[in-house]
Scaffold this motif. Structure first.
Motif, short mmCIF file in Angstrom:
data_model
loop_
_atom_site.label_atom_id
_atom_site.label_comp_id
_atom_site.label_asym_id
_atom_site.label_seq_id
_atom_site.Cartn_x
_atom_site.Cartn_y
_atom_site.Cartn_z
N ILE A 39 18.39 19.25 -10.10
CA ILE A 39 19.61 18.51 -9.74
C ILE A 39 19.94 18.73 -8.26
O ILE A 39 20.28 17.79 -7.54
CB ILE A 39 20.78 18.94 -10.64
CG1 ILE A 39 20.50 18.52 -12.09
CG2 ILE A 39 22.08 18.32 -10.16
CD1 ILE A 39 21.54 19.01 -13.08
N THR A 40 19.83 19.99 -7.81
CA THR A 40 20.12 20.28 -6.40
C THR A 40 19.16 19.57 -5.47
O THR A 40 19.58 18.97 -4.47
CB THR A 40 20.05 21.80 -6.17
OG1 THR A 40 20.95 22.47 -7.06
CG2 THR A 40 20.42 22.14 -4.74
N GLY A 41 17.86 19.62 -5.80
CA GLY A 41 16.89 18.93 -4.96
C GLY A 41 17.11 17.43 -4.94
O GLY A 41 17.01 16.79 -3.88
N ALA A 42 17.42 16.84 -6.10
CA ALA A 42 17.66 15.40 -6.16
C ALA A 42 18.90 15.02 -5.35
O ALA A 42 18.91 14.00 -4.66
CB ALA A 42 17.83 14.96 -7.62
N MET A 43 19.96 15.84 -5.43
CA MET A 43 21.17 15.54 -4.66
C MET A 43 20.91 15.62 -3.17
O MET A 43 21.41 14.79 -2.39
CB MET A 43 22.29 16.50 -5.07
CG MET A 43 23.60 16.28 -4.32
SD MET A 43 24.23 14.56 -4.48
CE MET A 43 24.74 14.58 -6.20
N PHE A 44 20.12 16.59 -2.73
CA PHE A 44 19.82 16.69 -1.30
C PHE A 44 18.96 15.52 -0.84
O PHE A 44 19.13 15.02 0.28
CB PHE A 44 19.13 18.03 -1.00
CG PHE A 44 20.09 19.13 -0.65
CD1 PHE A 44 20.33 19.46 0.66
CD2 PHE A 44 20.77 19.81 -1.64
CE1 PHE A 44 21.22 20.46 1.00
CE2 PHE A 44 21.66 20.81 -1.32
CZ PHE A 44 21.89 21.14 0.00
N ILE A 45 18.03 15.07 -1.67
CA ILE A 45 17.25 13.89 -1.31
C ILE A 45 18.15 12.67 -1.21
O ILE A 45 18.03 11.84 -0.28
CB ILE A 45 16.13 13.66 -2.34
CG1 ILE A 45 15.10 14.78 -2.26
CG2 ILE A 45 15.45 12.31 -2.11
CD1 ILE A 45 14.02 14.69 -3.32
N ALA A 46 19.08 12.53 -2.15
CA ALA A 46 20.01 11.40 -2.12
C ALA A 46 20.88 11.44 -0.87
O ALA A 46 21.11 10.41 -0.22
CB ALA A 46 20.88 11.41 -3.38
N LEU A 47 21.38 12.63 -0.52
CA LEU A 47 22.18 12.75 0.70
C LEU A 47 21.34 12.47 1.94
O LEU A 47 21.86 11.95 2.94
CB LEU A 47 22.78 14.15 0.79
CG LEU A 47 23.86 14.49 -0.26
CD1 LEU A 47 24.28 15.95 -0.14
CD2 LEU A 47 25.07 13.57 -0.11
N GLY A 48 20.05 12.81 1.89
CA GLY A 48 19.17 12.50 3.01
C GLY A 48 18.89 11.01 3.15
O GLY A 48 18.69 10.51 4.27
N LEU A 49 18.86 10.28 2.03
CA LEU A 49 18.65 8.82 2.08
C LEU A 49 19.94 8.07 2.40
O LEU A 49 19.88 6.92 2.85
CB LEU A 49 18.10 8.33 0.74
CG LEU A 49 16.71 8.83 0.34
CD1 LEU A 49 16.35 8.35 -1.05
CD2 LEU A 49 15.65 8.38 1.35
N ASP A 50 21.09 8.71 2.18
CA ASP A 50 22.37 8.03 2.41
C ASP A 50 22.57 7.59 3.86
O ASP A 50 23.14 6.51 4.08
CB ASP A 50 23.51 8.93 1.94
CG ASP A 50 24.85 8.22 1.96
OD1 ASP A 50 24.99 7.20 1.25
OD2 ASP A 50 25.77 8.67 2.67
#
Length: 353
Positions: free
Chosen positions: A41-52
């Motif tokens: 979940i943490t890795g997915a959230m950081f990827i999402a924030l990086g794509l934002d």
């Protein structure tokens, strides 16, 4: 109830204490046994924030958010397909070739002029051959060692399966998070008291933008690092350059120490081709790390929250000790978020007193 009043119902008090302890133990059990899920979940959230930031860039050009999200998702899916069909099979072939050809490569290295000169002075080759002979004699005579080796192979296969499963889960979660990021932030803001929601919304936006800019910037820095390493390895003739570049790309995501570790590792691999190749690669790569540290990273990371060097070192060391590689990767943005909260919330509150 006044704090000075005695407990009138000790049975009720004991029951509440027992329930509280039980809930605390349940939380600890869940945290200790769903560590992988928390990492996903943490890795997915950081990827999402990086794509934002990319989505916000499309929004600043007048495109609706759904359109920006669609373009980002298509691009992300294209990169995944390219990795799965072209890059990863090539890396796998080179990895297999490296494993199969390592004995011959190592023997050629022992027979090289460089090792010959060292052997004339220190007798290194005889020591290496004696130790290798002892190892193989022990390996084939000790049945428990062979059994442990087979168990390690089974565990390695299980670990590979877990990595593949975790990667797929992280990708799907990241796609979901980047699509519903505004909704997630809105629900999180509603958990705050009504009188403070506006301030919480401002801080949430600053933190998410800072973390997103850091993740995207670190990805660009790691990609440039791996590209430069691949070019230098191709020029000096390092074996399996694509495999080594992939390792450099992964290690470059780890702040502060990842690039240095990658440089040392590839230098040792280049040493199998001769000390000249290793020296040229080491000089070029470590010179690039200086350029990256003083010119490239400050410009790419200019929109992220700056973190002092001492805090960054402590954060990476602590994050790596607590949560391994993932902890080291997310340590700096977490430290930056904490510093932002201290600067925006704690210090103004102290100034008002």
């Amino acid at each position: 109830m006044d704090e000075t009043m005695p407990v009138r119902n000790p049975v009720q008090f004991g029951f509440l204490v027992t329930v509280g302890v039980g809930l605390a133990l349940l939380v600890y059990y869940l945290a200790a046994n769903v560590g992988a899920l928390g990492g996903w979940i943490t890795g997915a959230m950081f990827i999402a924030l990086g794509l934002d930031p990319i989505v916000r860039w499309f929004e600043s050009r007048g495109l609706p958010r759904i359109g920006g999200v669609a373009i980002v998702l298509l691009g992300f899916a294209g990169i995944v397909v390219l990795m799965a069909t072209v890059v990863i099979p090539s890396i796998a072939r080179q990895a297999l070739g490296f494993i199969n050809g390592f004995p011959q490569t190592f023997d050629d290295f022992l027979s090289s002029n460089f090792m010959g000169e060292l052997d004339d002075q220190f007798g290194i080759r005889d020591k290496v051959e004696n130790e290798a002979g002892k190892f193989f004699d022990t390996a084939f005579s000790d049945s428990s060692l062979i059994g442990n080796f087979l168990n390690n192979l089974i565990n390695a296969g299980s670990a590979v399966a877990q990595v593949i499963t975790g990667t797929l889960i992280v990708m799907f979660l990241a796609l979901y998070f980047v699509t519903s990021l505004p909704t997630i932030k809105a629900w999180g803001i509603r958990l705050a008291p009504r009188s403070r929601r506006r301030r919480v919304a401002e801080l949430t936006e600053k933190i998410t933008q800072s973390v997103g800019n850091y993740v995207m910037g670190q990805a660009v820095v790691a990609l440039l690092n791996a590209t430069f390493a691949l070019i230098v390895m191709s020029l000096v003739g390092v074996n399996f350059p694509l495999l080594c570049a992939f390792v450099v790309l992964l290690l470059a995501f780890v702040p502060l120490v990842g690039g240095v570790v990658a440089g040392i590792l590839v230098t040792f691999i280049a040493l199998l081709n001769g000390w000249q190749s290793a020296a040229v690669y080491a000089i070029c790569y470590f010179a690039y790390l200086q350029i990256e540290a003083y010119f490239i990273s400050p410009r790419i990371m200019s929109k992220a929250v700056a973190v002092p060097g001492s805090v960054a070192v402590i954060a990476v060391a602590g994050g790596g000790a607590l949560w391994g590689v993932l902890g080291a990767i997310i340590a700096i943005p977490v430290a930056a978020s904490a510093m932002l909260l201290i600067r925006e919330v704690f210090i103004p509150r102290q100034d008002r007193r």
